[in-house]
Write an enzyme that holds these catalytic residues in place. Structure first.
Site, mmCIF file in Angstrom:
data_model
loop_
_atom_site.group_PDB
_atom_site.id
_atom_site.type_symbol
_atom_site.label_atom_id
_atom_site.label_comp_id
_atom_site.label_asym_id
_atom_site.label_seq_id
_atom_site.Cartn_x
_atom_site.Cartn_y
_atom_site.Cartn_z
ATOM 1 N N HIS A 178 0.866 -1.172 0.000
ATOM 2 C CA HIS A 178 0.000 0.000 0.000
ATOM 3 C C HIS A 178 0.897 1.214 0.000
ATOM 4 O O HIS A 178 2.137 1.078 -0.081
ATOM 5 C CB HIS A 178 -0.947 -0.045 1.203
ATOM 6 N N HIS A 237 4.131 1.218 2.226
ATOM 7 C CA HIS A 237 5.287 0.535 1.636
ATOM 8 C C HIS A 237 5.898 1.403 0.530
ATOM 9 O O HIS A 237 7.119 1.517 0.424
ATOM 10 C CB HIS A 237 4.869 -0.798 1.016
HETATM 11 P P1 AMP Z 1 4.770 -4.939 6.626
HETATM 12 O O1 AMP Z 1 4.719 -5.379 5.206
HETATM 13 O O2 AMP Z 1 3.431 -4.686 7.231
HETATM 14 O O3 AMP Z 1 5.668 -5.805 7.482
HETATM 15 O O4 AMP Z 1 5.456 -3.515 6.612
HETATM 16 C C1 AMP Z 1 6.690 -3.298 5.976
HETATM 17 C C2 AMP Z 1 7.214 -1.953 6.386
HETATM 18 O O5 AMP Z 1 6.273 -0.947 5.999
HETATM 19 C C3 AMP Z 1 7.406 -1.828 7.896
HETATM 20 O O6 AMP Z 1 8.607 -1.112 8.163
HETATM 21 C C4 AMP Z 1 6.191 -1.050 8.312
HETATM 22 O O7 AMP Z 1 6.391 -0.282 9.488
HETATM 23 C C5 AMP Z 1 5.984 -0.149 7.118
HETATM 24 N N1 AMP Z 1 4.603 0.344 7.085
HETATM 25 C C6 AMP Z 1 3.476 -0.393 7.242
HETATM 26 N N2 AMP Z 1 2.383 0.397 7.208
HETATM 27 C C7 AMP Z 1 2.837 1.664 7.048
HETATM 28 C C8 AMP Z 1 2.210 2.944 6.944
HETATM 29 N N3 AMP Z 1 0.883 3.083 7.002
HETATM 30 N N4 AMP Z 1 2.993 4.039 6.786
HETATM 31 C C9 AMP Z 1 4.342 3.911 6.727
HETATM 32 N N5 AMP Z 1 5.000 2.726 6.800
HETATM 33 C C10 AMP Z 1 4.257 1.630 6.966
#
Ligand code: AMP
Length: 257
Positions: free
Chosen positions: A33, A36
């Site tokens: 999203h 990312h």
């Molecule tokens: P995930 O795929 O959920 O493990 O997230 C991958 C990276 O994206 C992690 O460093 C999360 O903290 C970051 N992330 C997830 N959601 C958001 C968001 N809404 N805004 C900024 N970074 C995000």
């Protein structure tokens, strides 16, 4: 963009670039999203080579149902990553990361056991271990993480310090929907009605006041609403909306994120 499945392929692809390039790593579990995408855009702007890992790390899920329902769409993610200028997408199978006999874990003891850690025993041990593995595989100059997962950032910062890992940690602000809900891969699991209820979490945290936030979340299934002494300090919360558990936080110092 090349999609790589093995550690050997990643090492071979990066070996000739290492001496002359700044390598950025964005660790993810996919279902991309705009959150990312903001990490990838920062890596693209600041590094010569951008590596994105896409690995739904099974060991960091407490319940099999949560792991099974986690949204996955590698083809879509690969399209977004290519469009965003990613050079290497590292999407290994589970056996590549956890070969038979795997038994070495990294535990950030105190930080990993409070707040999220108290509700998800073993979660941060698995996060620290997989991040350390990814850092060893890619050996990035910079790794990009989101403020959305504030405790994860704190655990990774501690891991880097305690184990003398040679990389810079960059933390990017939380990207939110119009109504304030922090973007999350898990939002896709919410029904339209649950999606509306979920907006209360961001409204509560926006008060930056734990007592006021708890009042606004009255009637919700709240795991915690706490001020956490992170860098920066945050007001953090976790709530369950139906079968989906959402976490969010707002920094209490510095520029609003
Ligand atoms: P995930 O795929 O959920 O493990 O997230 C991958 C990276 O994206 C992690 O460093 C999360 O903290 C970051 N992330 C997830 N959601 C958001 C968001 N809404 N805004 C900024 N970074 C995000």
């Amino acid at each position: 963009m090349r999609t790589l499945r093995t550690i050997r392929e990643v090492r071979d692809a990066l070996a000739p670039l290492r001496a002359v390039s700044r390598i950025g790593l964005v660790p993810t579990m996919g279902a991309f999203h705009a959150g990312h995408e903001s990490l990838i855009a920062a890596a693209r702007a600041e590094c010569d080579v951008v590596v994105v890992s896409l690995f739904v790390n099974p060991t960091q899920f407490g319940q099999t149902a949560d792991l099974e329902s986690y949204p996955r769409n590698e083809a879509r993610d690969a399209g977004i990553a290519a469009e965003a200028g990613v050079d290497l997408l590292f999407a290994p199978p589970v056996e590549e990361m956890y070969p038979d006999g795997f038994q070495t874990w990294i535990e950030v003891t105190e930080l990993g056991s409070v707040l999220e850690g108290a509700f998800r025993p073993g979660h941060f041990r698995a996060v620290a271990t997989v991040c350390c593995k990814l850092f060893n595989i890619v050996r990035p100059d910079v790794a990009y993480f989101g403020q959305k997962d504030a405790q994860q950032v704190e655990v990774v910062r501690r891991l880097i310090r305690d184990l003398d890992l040679e990389l810079e940690l960059r933390v990017l602000p939380t990207v939110r929907d119009e109504d304030g809900l922090a973007l999350s891969s898990r939002n896709a699991l919410l029904s339209p009605e649950e999606r509306e209820q979920a907006a209360a979490l961001a409204r509560a945290l926006a008060t930056r006041d734990p007592a006021a936030a708890r009042r606004l979340l009255n009637g919700y299934d709240v795991d915690y609403v706490e001020v956490a002494p992170f860098d920066p300090p945050v007001l953090a919360a976790a709530v369950r909306i139906g079968d989906t558990r959402l976490i969010d936080n707002v920094p209490l110092e510095g520029a609003p994120r």
